[in-house]
Design a protein around this motif. Structure first.
Motif, mmCIF file in Angstrom:
data_model
loop_
_atom_site.group_PDB
_atom_site.id
_atom_site.type_symbol
_atom_site.label_atom_id
_atom_site.label_comp_id
_atom_site.label_asym_id
_atom_site.label_seq_id
_atom_site.Cartn_x
_atom_site.Cartn_y
_atom_site.Cartn_z
ATOM 1 N N UNK A 121 0.814 -1.148 0.052
ATOM 2 C CA UNK A 121 0.027 -0.011 0.011
ATOM 3 C C UNK A 121 0.819 1.264 0.102
ATOM 4 N N UNK A 122 2.318 1.204 -0.089
ATOM 5 C CA UNK A 122 2.798 2.319 -0.311
ATOM 6 C C UNK A 122 3.042 3.179 -1.642
ATOM 7 N N UNK A 123 2.855 4.514 -1.369
ATOM 8 C CA UNK A 123 2.830 5.235 -2.439
ATOM 9 C C UNK A 123 3.832 6.237 -2.295
ATOM 10 N N UNK A 124 4.591 6.559 -3.186
ATOM 11 C CA UNK A 124 5.470 7.601 -3.181
ATOM 12 C C UNK A 124 5.080 8.991 -2.602
ATOM 13 N N UNK A 125 5.574 9.554 -1.522
ATOM 14 C CA UNK A 125 5.272 10.862 -1.069
ATOM 15 C C UNK A 125 3.856 11.048 -0.344
ATOM 16 N N UNK A 126 3.247 9.873 -0.012
ATOM 17 C CA UNK A 126 2.116 9.805 0.697
ATOM 18 C C UNK A 126 2.218 8.663 1.697
ATOM 19 N N UNK A 160 1.191 5.654 3.849
ATOM 20 C CA UNK A 160 0.262 4.404 3.317
ATOM 21 C C UNK A 160 -0.814 4.260 4.051
ATOM 22 N N UNK A 161 -1.083 4.954 5.423
ATOM 23 C CA UNK A 161 -2.432 4.775 6.132
ATOM 24 C C UNK A 161 -3.363 6.055 5.965
ATOM 25 N N UNK A 162 -2.747 7.248 6.166
ATOM 26 C CA UNK A 162 -3.591 8.500 6.134
ATOM 27 C C UNK A 162 -3.637 9.272 4.931
ATOM 28 N N UNK A 163 -2.699 8.958 4.021
ATOM 29 C CA UNK A 163 -2.335 9.612 2.718
ATOM 30 C C UNK A 163 -2.056 11.150 3.124
ATOM 31 N N UNK A 164 -1.436 11.327 3.871
ATOM 32 C CA UNK A 164 -0.914 12.863 4.331
ATOM 33 C C UNK A 164 0.416 12.944 3.466
ATOM 34 N N UNK A 165 0.807 14.221 2.990
ATOM 35 C CA UNK A 165 2.016 14.186 2.327
ATOM 36 C C UNK A 165 3.148 13.611 3.386
ATOM 37 N N UNK A 166 4.239 12.902 2.753
ATOM 38 C CA UNK A 166 5.617 12.578 3.480
ATOM 39 C C UNK A 166 6.605 12.571 2.284
ATOM 40 N N UNK A 167 7.882 12.497 2.760
ATOM 41 C CA UNK A 167 8.840 12.401 1.768
ATOM 42 C C UNK A 167 9.238 10.661 1.442
ATOM 43 N N UNK A 168 9.085 10.372 0.408
ATOM 44 C CA UNK A 168 9.304 9.017 0.122
ATOM 45 C C UNK A 168 8.341 7.978 0.471
ATOM 46 N N UNK A 169 8.755 6.849 0.831
ATOM 47 C CA UNK A 169 7.842 5.529 1.066
ATOM 48 C C UNK A 169 7.642 5.462 2.470
ATOM 49 N N UNK A 170 6.415 5.079 3.086
ATOM 50 C CA UNK A 170 6.436 4.560 4.502
ATOM 51 C C UNK A 170 5.160 5.263 5.229
ATOM 52 N N UNK A 171 5.159 5.440 6.447
ATOM 53 C CA UNK A 171 4.109 6.045 7.190
ATOM 54 C C UNK A 171 4.576 7.283 7.853
#
Length: 60
Positions: free
Chosen positions: A7-12, A14-25
């Motif tokens: 369920x990982x997507x780049x820059x989001x 995986x759980x709440x879909x908030x912006x992040x850098x890279x992959x993960x939570x």
């Protein structure tokens, strides 16, 4: 490919879909997972309990 299947997507997150850098939570979701036990087994139990609670609420 494994990250995508998880369920990982780049820059989001995986759980709440908030912006992040890279992959993960994000930090908030990581903390929430740790509060629930931090292991796949503990998270599965939490998901099962949440499902039951939501089903009970729908029956009311």
């Amino acid at each position: 490919m494994q990250a995508y299947k998880a369920g990982m997507r780049k820059d989001k997150c995986a759980l709440c879909e908030s912006p992040i850098e890279g992959l993960g939570v994000c930090g908030q979701c990581r903390g929430d997972m740790e509060a629930l036990g931090g292991t796949p087994e503990a998270l599965k139990r939490a998901a099962k309990a949440l499902k039951w609670v939501l089903e009970q609420e729908q029956e009311e």
